[in-house]
Design a protein around this motif. Structure first.
Motif, PDB file in Angstrom:
ATOM      1  N   MET A 140       0.836  -1.190   0.000  1.00 59.84           N
ATOM      2  CA  MET A 140       0.000   0.000   0.000  1.00 59.84           C
ATOM      3  C   MET A 140       0.879   1.252   0.000  1.00 59.84           C
ATOM      4  O   MET A 140       1.905   1.296   0.669  1.00 59.84           O
ATOM      5  CB  MET A 140      -0.930   0.005   1.218  1.00 59.84           C
ATOM      6  N   GLU A 141       0.463   2.256  -0.749  1.00 60.04           N
ATOM      7  CA  GLU A 141       1.234   3.491  -0.875  1.00 60.04           C
ATOM      8  C   GLU A 141       0.772   4.565   0.111  1.00 60.04           C
ATOM      9  O   GLU A 141       1.570   5.348   0.593  1.00 60.04           O
ATOM     10  CB  GLU A 141       1.107   4.047  -2.302  1.00 60.04           C
ATOM     11  N   GLN A 142      -0.520   4.606   0.403  1.00 63.90           N
ATOM     12  CA  GLN A 142      -1.071   5.695   1.212  1.00 63.90           C
ATOM     13  C   GLN A 142      -1.232   5.336   2.679  1.00 63.90           C
ATOM     14  O   GLN A 142      -1.398   6.208   3.515  1.00 63.90           O
ATOM     15  CB  GLN A 142      -2.429   6.110   0.661  1.00 63.90           C
ATOM     16  N   GLY A 143      -1.263   4.064   2.965  1.00 61.24           N
ATOM     17  CA  GLY A 143      -1.475   3.658   4.339  1.00 61.24           C
ATOM     18  C   GLY A 143      -0.812   2.332   4.629  1.00 61.24           C
ATOM     19  O   GLY A 143      -0.423   1.604   3.721  1.00 61.24           O
ATOM     20  N   ASP A 144      -0.721   2.022   5.890  1.00 59.86           N
ATOM     21  CA  ASP A 144      -0.178   0.754   6.333  1.00 59.86           C
ATOM     22  C   ASP A 144      -1.285  -0.294   6.250  1.00 59.86           C
ATOM     23  O   ASP A 144      -2.411  -0.057   6.701  1.00 59.86           O
ATOM     24  CB  ASP A 144       0.311   0.908   7.775  1.00 59.86           C
ATOM     25  N   ARG A 145      -0.998  -1.439   5.661  1.00 57.29           N
ATOM     26  CA  ARG A 145      -2.023  -2.465   5.480  1.00 57.29           C
ATOM     27  C   ARG A 145      -2.632  -2.898   6.812  1.00 57.29           C
ATOM     28  O   ARG A 145      -3.833  -3.104   6.912  1.00 57.29           O
ATOM     29  CB  ARG A 145      -1.450  -3.659   4.720  1.00 57.29           C
ATOM     30  N   LYS A 146      -1.812  -2.996   7.848  1.00 50.92           N
ATOM     31  CA  LYS A 146      -2.318  -3.379   9.166  1.00 50.92           C
ATOM     32  C   LYS A 146      -3.341  -2.350   9.661  1.00 50.92           C
ATOM     33  O   LYS A 146      -4.398  -2.705  10.176  1.00 50.92           O
ATOM     34  CB  LYS A 146      -1.160  -3.492  10.157  1.00 50.92           C
ATOM     35  N   GLU A 147      -3.026  -1.066   9.475  1.00 46.82           N
ATOM     36  CA  GLU A 147      -3.948   0.002   9.876  1.00 46.82           C
ATOM     37  C   GLU A 147      -5.220  -0.023   9.029  1.00 46.82           C
ATOM     38  O   GLU A 147      -6.309   0.246   9.525  1.00 46.82           O
ATOM     39  CB  GLU A 147      -3.268   1.371   9.758  1.00 46.82           C
ATOM     40  N   MET A 148      -5.077  -0.336   7.749  1.00 40.24           N
ATOM     41  CA  MET A 148      -6.241  -0.416   6.862  1.00 40.24           C
ATOM     42  C   MET A 148      -7.185  -1.528   7.324  1.00 40.24           C
ATOM     43  O   MET A 148      -8.400  -1.368   7.296  1.00 40.24           O
ATOM     44  CB  MET A 148      -5.802  -0.644   5.413  1.00 40.24           C
ATOM     45  N   LYS A 149      -6.624  -2.641   7.752  1.00 38.95           N
ATOM     46  CA  LYS A 149      -7.442  -3.752   8.248  1.00 38.95           C
ATOM     47  C   LYS A 149      -8.190  -3.351   9.516  1.00 38.95           C
ATOM     48  O   LYS A 149      -9.372  -3.647   9.662  1.00 38.95           O
ATOM     49  CB  LYS A 149      -6.570  -4.978   8.513  1.00 38.95           C
ATOM     50  N   ILE A 150      -7.497  -2.665  10.412  1.00 46.57           N
ATOM     51  CA  ILE A 150      -8.123  -2.208  11.646  1.00 46.57           C
ATOM     52  C   ILE A 150      -9.267  -1.242  11.322  1.00 46.57           C
ATOM     53  O   ILE A 150     -10.365  -1.352  11.869  1.00 46.57           O
ATOM     54  CB  ILE A 150      -7.081  -1.541  12.581  1.00 46.57           C
ATOM     55  N   GLN A 151      -8.997  -0.316  10.430  1.00 45.87           N
ATOM     56  CA  GLN A 151     -10.019   0.662  10.040  1.00 45.87           C
ATOM     57  C   GLN A 151     -11.229  -0.033   9.407  1.00 45.87           C
ATOM     58  O   GLN A 151     -12.378   0.311   9.699  1.00 45.87           O
ATOM     59  CB  GLN A 151      -9.433   1.671   9.058  1.00 45.87           C
ATOM     60  N   ALA A 152     -10.983  -1.016   8.547  1.00 43.58           N
ATOM     61  CA  ALA A 152     -12.083  -1.745   7.901  1.00 43.58           C
ATOM     62  C   ALA A 152     -12.944  -2.445   8.946  1.00 43.58           C
ATOM     63  O   ALA A 152     -14.182  -2.416   8.874  1.00 43.58           O
ATOM     64  CB  ALA A 152     -11.537  -2.741   6.888  1.00 43.58           C
ATOM     65  N   LYS A 153     -12.301  -3.055   9.935  1.00 46.43           N
ATOM     66  CA  LYS A 153     -13.050  -3.713  11.011  1.00 46.43           C
ATOM     67  C   LYS A 153     -13.886  -2.703  11.790  1.00 46.43           C
ATOM     68  O   LYS A 153     -15.032  -2.974  12.134  1.00 46.43           O
ATOM     69  CB  LYS A 153     -12.106  -4.456  11.958  1.00 46.43           C
ATOM     70  N   GLU A 154     -13.305  -1.534  12.053  1.00 50.22           N
ATOM     71  CA  GLU A 154     -14.033  -0.482  12.766  1.00 50.22           C
ATOM     72  C   GLU A 154     -15.242  -0.006  11.973  1.00 50.22           C
ATOM     73  O   GLU A 154     -16.234   0.440  12.548  1.00 50.22           O
ATOM     74  CB  GLU A 154     -13.109   0.693  13.077  1.00 50.22           C
ATOM     75  N   LEU A 155     -15.166  -0.112  10.643  1.00 49.81           N
ATOM     76  CA  LEU A 155     -16.277   0.283   9.781  1.00 49.81           C
ATOM     77  C   LEU A 155     -17.275  -0.861   9.565  1.00 49.81           C
ATOM     78  O   LEU A 155     -18.208  -0.734   8.779  1.00 49.81           O
ATOM     79  CB  LEU A 155     -15.747   0.786   8.433  1.00 49.81           C
ATOM     80  N   GLY A 156     -17.036  -1.980  10.247  1.00 47.63           N
ATOM     81  CA  GLY A 156     -17.991  -3.088  10.201  1.00 47.63           C
ATOM     82  C   GLY A 156     -17.714  -4.162   9.171  1.00 47.63           C
ATOM     83  O   GLY A 156     -18.530  -5.058   8.965  1.00 47.63           O
ATOM     84  N   ALA A 157     -16.560  -4.097   8.519  1.00 41.19           N
ATOM     85  CA  ALA A 157     -16.213  -5.115   7.522  1.00 41.19           C
ATOM     86  C   ALA A 157     -15.651  -6.361   8.200  1.00 41.19           C
ATOM     87  O   ALA A 157     -15.168  -6.303   9.337  1.00 41.19           O
ATOM     88  CB  ALA A 157     -15.187  -4.563   6.537  1.00 41.19           C
ATOM     89  N   ILE A 158     -15.719  -7.469   7.496  1.00 38.09           N
ATOM     90  CA  ILE A 158     -15.104  -8.716   7.944  1.00 38.09           C
ATOM     91  C   ILE A 158     -13.819  -8.873   7.124  1.00 38.09           C
ATOM     92  O   ILE A 158     -13.879  -9.053   5.918  1.00 38.09           O
ATOM     93  CB  ILE A 158     -16.051  -9.914   7.726  1.00 38.09           C
ATOM     94  N   VAL A 159     -12.681  -8.737   7.780  1.00 42.45           N
ATOM     95  CA  VAL A 159     -11.397  -8.779   7.084  1.00 42.45           C
ATOM     96  C   VAL A 159     -10.914 -10.215   6.970  1.00 42.45           C
ATOM     97  O   VAL A 159     -10.880 -10.947   7.950  1.00 42.45           O
ATOM     98  CB  VAL A 159     -10.350  -7.907   7.802  1.00 42.45           C
TER      99      VAL A 159
END
Length: 82
Positions: free
Chosen positions: A16-35
């Motif tokens: 990922m260029e704009q963000g850390d993949r680990k942080e993106m996963k955390i954010q997706a979970k916070e938004l209700g996604a199933i990672v």
């Protein structure tokens, strides 16, 4: 407010260029996604970074294409979750 990815199964791959993949996963979970760590028949969205030549990414991309899964580049993903 309901997120556009709430309840969706999402897999991330590539560098990922704009963000850390680990942080993106955390954010997706916070938004209700199933990672997910891998693409399968439950996957709704595959988000990929810039590292196109990576073997793991090719495998996930090919599988996602065969299964008809929505494939988003990193920026398109960020646009979706705004």
């Amino acid at each position: 407010m309901v997120s556009k990815i709430q309840g969706k199964h999402i897999c991330f791959t590539g560098k990922m260029e704009q963000g850390d993949r680990k942080e993106m996963k955390i954010q997706a979970k916070e938004l209700g996604a199933i990672v997910q760590s891998d693409v399968n028949s439950k996957t709704n969205i595959l988000v990929h970074g810039s590292d196109v030549a990576h073997n793991s990414k090719h495998r996930k991309m090919n599988k996602a294409q065969k299964l008809g899964i929505t494939i988003l580049e990193e920026q398109a993903y960020y646009d979706t979750i705004k």
